[in-house]
Design an enzyme around this catalytic site. Structure first.
Site, PDB file in Angstrom:
ATOM      1  N   SER A 116       0.872  -1.177   0.000  1.00  0.00           N
ATOM      2  CA  SER A 116       0.000   0.000   0.000  1.00  0.00           C
ATOM      3  C   SER A 116       0.905   1.222   0.000  1.00  0.00           C
ATOM      4  O   SER A 116       1.716   1.398   0.900  1.00  0.00           O
ATOM      5  CB  SER A 116      -0.898   0.014   1.239  1.00  0.00           C
ATOM      6  N   ARG A 117       0.773   2.049  -1.040  1.00  0.00           N
ATOM      7  CA  ARG A 117       1.674   3.202  -1.142  1.00  0.00           C
ATOM      8  C   ARG A 117       1.246   4.331  -0.218  1.00  0.00           C
ATOM      9  O   ARG A 117       1.967   5.318  -0.074  1.00  0.00           O
ATOM     10  CB  ARG A 117       1.744   3.675  -2.597  1.00  0.00           C
TER      11      ARG A 117
END
Length: 510
Positions: free
Chosen positions: A350-351
């Site tokens: 998850s950025r």
């Protein structure tokens, strides 16, 4: 009265059908028609102008076209494709044209929006900070999703992609998040099963379902996600938080490829036209978190994509990985081993990361991904039969408990408070002495013990403040008391069981 009325002339621009083929019609005339304008055919069939050439127009048909023939009249509508929006759509099942499919009567709404709309400007967007709780421990802890984020779910067939999306929808009941589920070219039986699950769990109250089935025209399959996004944007622009699921964009890409090849557009990589990236990027760019001045609403997108033989480097998956803010990868090998949900933590990311987690949650989940990845590497190494030192053995045993805790049955989301409680106990190694075959029972007892946590401590969980040492000690003490009953018999004396003759004789000899 008749003498005072003045007749008016309304100009109409009319063309003629030249050819009709699978899902496509070529039309002559209509010199002023625009790209993606809606055109009307006999029998209330509509189409979208896709190819606008000098001599003819390529039109994508949006309905049953068996009655259309060459020479039939075609009329401009002067508008683009739109969809009805509004509160009345909640709890309904519709197709991309806004027609009801649930037998509950027509949908009356005074407002409609074009299915193709520009995404919000960069200056109108706010940072993604508020978590979207999925209720799935492995995602909320290791791959957190924020409201306004675009998180791709990908994996091979039958690995549980839709199950993750449905679990996330079910978990939004207590978080005041509206949901839009868009089934793109799915089997009718699969769609019916999903809708039945949503109804059974009470999730249809806050959900809109947009459906195209596998036997629908490719044009309907193509416009489905855009229509669903316009419905979601209406709620977002009203200041609401919305979750949209695209299930799945593989079928959407195939429908667009089919239309493009029928319209004689040049094929590119894997026979997809070059602008396939653009059609998905302009769709997913519409997911965002708006500024407070614009209502503060958010639209979170969970696109689903199917991989073949675990090939995440194929054309469409790589396109979507580069468009989205992270991906959740589901592994067939984990699925076969019974590790469900089969999320491959090493390939998932998850950025937005911890910025989308509550402070208390971030404090207990921070080192979990590192510990789990370290365990998976060591576990692979031990398959060669190497001897383990005591420290390595402890890491592996702790890792097995992490894996067991992250397992979760389908359609059973775990509330955020219970997740924090479980992860705190896991972080403090309280599960390490619990036998693996009793982990599920131990976790269940711990979830029930959440009510023993003082109310003021529980309030701090939701207030997005860091837990102090005193709070942690209170919570861990409750966890220790709860897990005492699950220790191996050799370590805990059970006074209720009578001693055997051998045990009595041994004790006397001592």
């Amino acid at each position: 009265m008749r003498e005072s009325s003045t007749p008016t002339l309304t100009p109409r621009e009319v063309g003629t059908i030249m050819t009709v083929s699978t899902d496509i019609a070529t039309v002559s005339g209509l010199p002023s028609v625009g790209y993606e304008e809606l055109v009307k055919f006999p029998g209330e069939v509509f189409g979208i102008a896709f190819n606008v050439d000098k001599k003819e127009i390529g039109v994508v048909l949006l309905g049953e076209y068996s009655h259309l023939h060459a020479g039939d009249e075609v009329e401009r509508t002067g508008r683009v494709m739109d969809i009805v929006v509004g509160e009345r759509l909640l709890g309904r099942v519709i197709d991309p044209l806004g027609r009801p499919l649930d037998g509950k009567g027509s949908i009356v709404s005074s407002k409609s929006l074009p299915i193709e709309r520009p995404s919000a400007h960069i200056m109108d967007r706010a940072p993604v900070k508020v978590p979207l709780q999925t209720g799935i421990k492995v995602i909320d802890a290791l791959i957190p999703i924020g409201r306004g984020q675009r998180e791709l779910i990908l994996g091979d067939r039958q690995t549980g992609k839709t199950a993750i999306a449905i679990d996330t929808i079910l978990n939004q009941r207590d978080y005041n998040v509206l949901c839009v589920y868009c089934a793109i070219g799915q089997r009718a039986s699969a769609v019916a099963r999903t809708i039945a699950t949503l109804r059974e769990k009470g999730a249809m109250e806050y959900t809109v379902v947009v459906v195209t089935e596998g036997n629908d025209p490719s044009g309907l399959t193509y416009i489905a996600p855009y229509a669903a996004t316009s419905i979601a944007e209406y709620f977002m622009e009203s200041g609401r938080d919305v979750l949209i699921v695209y299930d799945d964009l593989t079928n959407h890409a195939r429908a667009y490829r089919e239309l493009s090849l029928l319209l004689r557009r040049p094929p590119g990589r894997e026979a997809y036209p070059g602008d396939i990236f653009y059609i998905h990027s302009r769709l997913l760019e519409r997911a965002t978190h708006l500024l407070k001045e614009l209502g503060g609403g958010s639209l979170t997108a969970l696109p689903i994509i199917e991989t073949e033989a675990q090939n995440i480097s194929a054309y469409i998956p790589t396109n979507l990985i580069s468009i989205t803010d992270g991906q959740i990868y589901l592994s067939p090998s984990l699925f076969e081993l019974g590790v469900l949900p089969a999320v491959d933590v090493g390939k998932s990311v998850s950025r937005v990361g911890g910025k989308a987690q509550l402070t208390a949650y971030r404090g207990v989940a921070g080192d979990l991904k590192l510990a789990y990845s370290q365990f998976e590497e060591l576990e692979a190494f031990t398959r060669f039969g190497a001897k383990l030192d005591e420290n390595t053995h402890k890491i592996i045993e702790h890792g097995k408990r992490i894996r067991s805790i992250l397992k979760q049955p389908e359609f059973s989301p775990v509330p955020m408070l219970e997740q924090i409680f479980i992860l705190l106990a896991l972080d403090a190694n309280l599960f390490d002495s619990v036998p693996l075959d009793r982990m599920a029972d131990a976790e269940h007892s711990l979830r029930e013990a959440v009510t023993d946590i003082p109310a003021e401590v529980r309030e701090r969980f939701n207030a997005d403040v860091e837990l102090n040492d005193k709070d942690r000690e209170i919570i861990l003490e409750i966890a220790r008391r709860t897990l005492e009953h699950f220790q191996p018999e050799s370590k805990t004396e059970d006074k209720s069981k009578p001693e055997s003759k051998t045990q009595v004789k041994t004790r006397r000899e001592k």
